[in-house]
Scaffold this motif. Structure first.
Motif, short mmCIF file in Angstrom:
data_model
loop_
_atom_site.label_atom_id
_atom_site.label_comp_id
_atom_site.label_asym_id
_atom_site.label_seq_id
_atom_site.Cartn_x
_atom_site.Cartn_y
_atom_site.Cartn_z
N LEU A 268 -10.41 -8.65 6.74
CA LEU A 268 -9.07 -8.13 6.45
C LEU A 268 -9.19 -6.87 5.59
CD1 LEU A 268 -7.00 -11.29 5.39
CD2 LEU A 268 -7.37 -10.36 7.67
N PRO A 269 -8.21 -5.98 5.65
CA PRO A 269 -8.18 -4.87 4.69
C PRO A 269 -7.98 -5.44 3.28
CG PRO A 269 -6.14 -4.96 5.96
CD PRO A 269 -7.07 -5.97 6.57
N PRO A 270 -8.32 -4.64 2.25
CA PRO A 270 -8.16 -5.14 0.88
C PRO A 270 -6.72 -5.58 0.62
CG PRO A 270 -9.22 -2.98 0.88
CD PRO A 270 -8.82 -3.25 2.28
N PHE A 271 -6.56 -6.51 -0.34
CA PHE A 271 -5.25 -7.07 -0.65
C PHE A 271 -4.27 -5.99 -1.09
CE2 PHE A 271 -2.27 -8.90 -3.80
CZ PHE A 271 -1.58 -9.72 -2.94
N ARG A 272 -3.07 -6.00 -0.50
CA ARG A 272 -2.02 -5.11 -0.94
C ARG A 272 -0.79 -5.95 -1.30
NH1 ARG A 272 -0.81 -0.77 3.15
NH2 ARG A 272 -2.73 0.01 2.21
N TYR A 273 -0.27 -5.71 -2.51
CA TYR A 273 0.89 -6.47 -2.97
C TYR A 273 2.17 -5.79 -2.50
CZ TYR A 273 4.49 -8.06 -6.26
OH TYR A 273 5.65 -8.53 -6.81
N LEU A 274 3.00 -6.56 -1.82
CA LEU A 274 4.29 -6.04 -1.37
C LEU A 274 5.33 -6.33 -2.44
CD1 LEU A 274 4.70 -6.89 2.39
CD2 LEU A 274 5.05 -4.68 1.26
N ASP A 275 5.82 -5.30 -3.09
CA ASP A 275 6.73 -5.50 -4.21
C ASP A 275 8.18 -5.54 -3.72
OD1 ASP A 275 8.06 -5.58 -6.56
OD2 ASP A 275 7.02 -3.87 -7.47
N TYR A 276 8.77 -6.72 -3.78
CA TYR A 276 10.16 -6.84 -3.33
C TYR A 276 11.14 -6.54 -4.47
CZ TYR A 276 8.21 -9.09 0.78
OH TYR A 276 7.50 -9.35 1.91
N SER B 45 -3.85 -4.19 -6.41
CA SER B 45 -3.27 -3.96 -5.10
C SER B 45 -3.70 -2.58 -4.64
CB SER B 45 -1.74 -4.04 -5.21
OG SER B 45 -1.14 -3.59 -4.02
N VAL B 46 -4.33 -2.52 -3.48
CA VAL B 46 -4.79 -1.22 -2.98
C VAL B 46 -3.67 -0.61 -2.14
CG1 VAL B 46 -6.54 -0.01 -1.65
CG2 VAL B 46 -7.17 -2.03 -3.00
N GLU B 47 -3.12 0.50 -2.64
CA GLU B 47 -1.95 1.10 -2.00
C GLU B 47 -2.36 1.94 -0.80
OE1 GLU B 47 1.30 0.33 -3.56
OE2 GLU B 47 -0.23 -1.10 -4.17
N LYS B 48 -1.36 2.38 -0.05
CA LYS B 48 -1.64 3.15 1.16
C LYS B 48 -2.39 4.44 0.86
CE LYS B 48 2.05 1.39 4.05
NZ LYS B 48 3.50 1.49 4.23
N ASP B 49 -2.09 5.04 -0.30
CA ASP B 49 -2.74 6.32 -0.64
C ASP B 49 -4.13 6.10 -1.24
OD1 ASP B 49 -2.17 5.29 -3.10
OD2 ASP B 49 -0.71 6.82 -3.66
N GLY B 50 -4.61 4.86 -1.26
CA GLY B 50 -5.95 4.61 -1.77
C GLY B 50 -5.99 4.29 -3.25
N THR B 51 -4.92 4.60 -3.99
CA THR B 51 -4.89 4.25 -5.40
C THR B 51 -4.69 2.74 -5.52
OG1 THR B 51 -2.51 4.50 -5.56
CG2 THR B 51 -3.83 6.46 -6.00
N SER B 52 -4.94 2.23 -6.70
CA SER B 52 -4.70 0.79 -6.88
C SER B 52 -3.93 0.54 -8.16
CB SER B 52 -6.03 0.04 -6.88
OG SER B 52 -6.84 0.49 -7.92
N LYS B 53 -3.14 -0.54 -8.16
CA LYS B 53 -2.41 -0.91 -9.38
C LYS B 53 -2.44 -2.42 -9.52
CE LYS B 53 2.14 -0.96 -7.19
NZ LYS B 53 3.47 -0.39 -7.08
N PRO B 54 -2.34 -2.91 -10.77
CA PRO B 54 -2.50 -4.35 -10.98
C PRO B 54 -1.37 -5.14 -10.30
CG PRO B 54 -2.13 -3.19 -13.07
CD PRO B 54 -2.15 -2.16 -12.01
N VAL B 55 -1.72 -6.31 -9.78
CA VAL B 55 -0.72 -7.21 -9.19
C VAL B 55 -0.02 -7.96 -10.33
CG1 VAL B 55 -0.36 -9.13 -7.60
CG2 VAL B 55 -2.23 -7.50 -7.20
N PRO B 56 1.31 -7.91 -10.40
CA PRO B 56 1.99 -8.58 -11.51
C PRO B 56 1.92 -10.12 -11.39
CG PRO B 56 3.60 -7.75 -9.93
CD PRO B 56 2.26 -7.27 -9.47
N GLY B 57 2.08 -10.79 -12.50
CA GLY B 57 1.98 -12.26 -12.53
C GLY B 57 3.29 -12.92 -12.16
#
Lengths: 438, 438
Positions: free
Chosen positions: B354-362, B316-328
């Protein structure tokens, strides 16, 4: 355990099978001075009259089945064991279980019911499964639904046609219910859900060896049932004797001519044979393997052994002294179970023996499909919408447990308005997968 | 069918798998100019977060599963095929099905999910089944219930103790739910129903290789979950590495010591491996077999092939440009399915990518048992009764279909007041019978 009887002040009744007969016997024996062991090879009592609804995805299994030990949890004199009975030693008064255990008894009630019979053609079983257990119902559900799935997938017109041919063999109540429901599924439930096939093109054929459907009913009602089936789109073929069944379809003989019908899904609703435990009793049995019992529902020479339900070939002794066979229906099984239990209690109490068993006939009912049924209740014979409502009411009334009644009523109301059948899922168990591939 | 693309004015999207990811993609693609083929090897979409409830007899299967083609019946651009995908030919843009058919595509979304992994010890599968499909749930239900039945039947004290030992391996959400529910069944549901054993004597043990339960949660919540499990009667063993599983029980290594625990019922909730289709794509996969995808959820060099859900190793590409794995988890799969579908639509429309995928963590939720759960929602962490109510509400909200929501709500209310679990029946299918005997 038999040796313990001298010390055990309680009369030990062993009941084999927890269908309608065994369960009714157990409940009737909820009295002081008696202890009960109930042995069944499954963990649930099954409301068999609605089993075809599980097979046709209209109900989920827990709606028509309840854990035996839960039903009897408050009856402190009852022990429930899930085991297979492999033998009965009348001389030693012992029953042998599958794991080698022996259970003694003072009185024995054998109520192990019936299974389907292929009239000696057991090789048909693989191609034309019957419907007696929840396992059977799941297997049938998987076959029915996967036939439509495979037809949607297939690019071969002949294969597709064979996949959309459904044959039900035997036009008793179960066969009639299955055929009517299958036609409804093809015409209504699956409408608009396929893109390559039209499920309404499916052919449902009901084959019956005798000259009419629902033999146990009066001829006028049989005729009405036939018309209702035809109105639902079922092809009814009477006088059609099945001579072969294989993976490709069914061969039948009708009016002296033989013909073959290609079909991938064949349902067996024709023959019933008594449970093999009948033969283990080593007493006379009838052609279907049912144990011939006397007016007390006992076997010859053993007043402590009762046979009730579908396993018994029993006579009902009428008021005028004549006798007629007790039909293989759930009220018959219940009444026999109760009679056997009351006999045991009377003997324990030193009361005079009960009069011979008399079957109280409340009538016969069979549903055919949406808004269609036939009823034969005493003086009244009726059919159609009102018979269907009556059938619905009776079946919900006799269902076990408040929750099940509520859920089934809800499911049926839902199905009535939406034409949907909510249990249209099947699992990828070893059983169903093999069935799909068969 | 690929040849037909020149003539076919519609863009053909092939979706493999109808879990949360595939289904969301299919729904998003309900637009003009696109046609969809959805291939799944089962006939139903499964609400996996509640699968453990089917395994533990709290819900019936149709309450958490719906026929895929029924869900998509109104989406006229979607064709549903029940088939196994055996290969993917990227160069020819074709997918191979089990029956030999080939399906062409313009875009491909692979969403075939994950299965359980025994870390190379596949021989453990027989003794410690996992929980991914309805078939798995039925098999587990049969094993759990039959362990109590066999204990009631057995005359051997050691055998009885082993039958009443239940081991759950892996303390992620599924393992925690299973262990908590098992403890509740033994202590409450089955109370008063047995005569020879006391079900409350059953031992439920939860084994976890790492140092805490629910690793994906914050340490405080893990600690609360452990306490709630213990209050329900579960023995929690962390830092316990399983080294062997056989028909007699489990051998584990803990704090440098090896010991053996006799148990007849072992549930595997430890390892997950991606579907083998990931390897069929012949692109880099991670240790768990998941396909490494880029910010567009594509595989290298194939902008027309998307991998979503549990099969994808996505960042998941975050707003600050860093990325973290998308959980299963299911929201991750849904969001990926939607992103892939929107990418296809954008490309068709000639819109900018589209912009790169970003995971919205609820947030994360896990239930532990009756009135016990933990929740980690943004800034809020809470546990206990309120977290349990929240879990209940969320799961009913996301269930598919009004009928299912109503029925599940009713079943849970019933279970809450009665302590009962109404689906305590299991069928005598080939699958479950073998499980009983194993």
């Amino acid at each position: 355990m038999n040796e313990a009887n001298d010390r055990d002040p309680l009369h030990h009744v062993l009941i084999i099978g927890c269908g309608f007969g065994g369960l009714e016997a157990a409940k009737t024996l909820n009295r002081p001075g008696v202890r009960i062991t109930l042995v069944d090879r499954s963990n649930h009592h099954l409301f068999q009259p609605l089993l075809y609804q599980v097979a046709t995805a209209g109900l989920s299994a827990p709606s028509i089945a309840a854990p035996i030990r839960h039903m009897l949890r408050k009856q402190r004199n009852a022990t429930v064991l899930m085991a297979e009975v492999t033998g009965i030693d009348k001389a030693q008064r012992q029953v042998l279980l599958g794991d080698g255990q022996k259970l003694g008894y003072d009185s024995l009630i054998v109520a192990s019911g019936a299974t389907h019979s292929y009239f000696g053609r057991d090789e048909w079983a693989e191609h034309a499964p019957g419907l007696k257990t929840l396992g059977d119902a799941f297997q049938l559900r998987a076959r029915l639904l996967s036939a439509f799935e495979q037809a949607e997938l297939s690019n071969d017109a002949a294969e597709r046609a064979a996949l959309l041919n459904f044959i039900v063999i035997g036009a008793g109540p179960t066969g009639v219910e299955m055929a009517g429901t299958l036609a409804e599924i093809a015409r209504h439930t699956l409408r608009n859900e396929f893109r390559r096939i039209d499920p309404a093109q499916a052919q449902v054929m009901l084959l019956e060896g005798s000259e009419r459907v629902l033999q146990a009913f009066k001829p006028e009602l049989s005729e009405k049932a036939r018309k209702q089936l035809q109105a639902l789109g079922v092809q009814v073929q009477t006088g059609a004797r099945v001579v072969a069944i294989d993976a490709q379809g069914v061969e039948l003989e009708q009016a002296g001519e033989r013909r073959r019908i290609a079909a991938r899904t064949v349902v067996w609703a024709a023959g019933v044979a008594a449970s093999p435990l009948g033969r283990a009793l080593e007493v006379p049995v009838d052609r279907a393997g049912r144990v011939v019992v006397d007016g007390g529902l006992n076997i010859p020479g053993h007043a402590e052994i009762f046979v009730v339900g579908d396993l018994a070939s029993a006579q009902s002794v009428e008021k005028d002294g004549t006798s007629k066979p007790v039909p293989g229906v759930s009220p018959g099984a219940k009444q026999m179970g109760r009679h056997a239990a009351l006999s045991i209690l009377a003997r324990r109490a030193g009361s005079p023996p009960l009069p011979p068993f008399r079957y109280l006939d409340y009538g016969s009912l069979a549903t055919i499909g949406r808004k269609a049924a036939v009823a034969d209740v005493g003086r009244w014979q009726f059919s159609g919408y009102f018979a269907w409502l009556f059938w619905l009411f009776i079946h919900i009334y006799f269902l076990i447990g408040f929750r099940n009644r509520l859920v089934v009523l809800m499911d049926w109301a839902w199905a009535y308005w939406s034409f949907q059948r909510y249990a249209r899922v099947y699992a990828e168990t070893a059983g169903s997968t093999q069935a799909d591939k068969a």
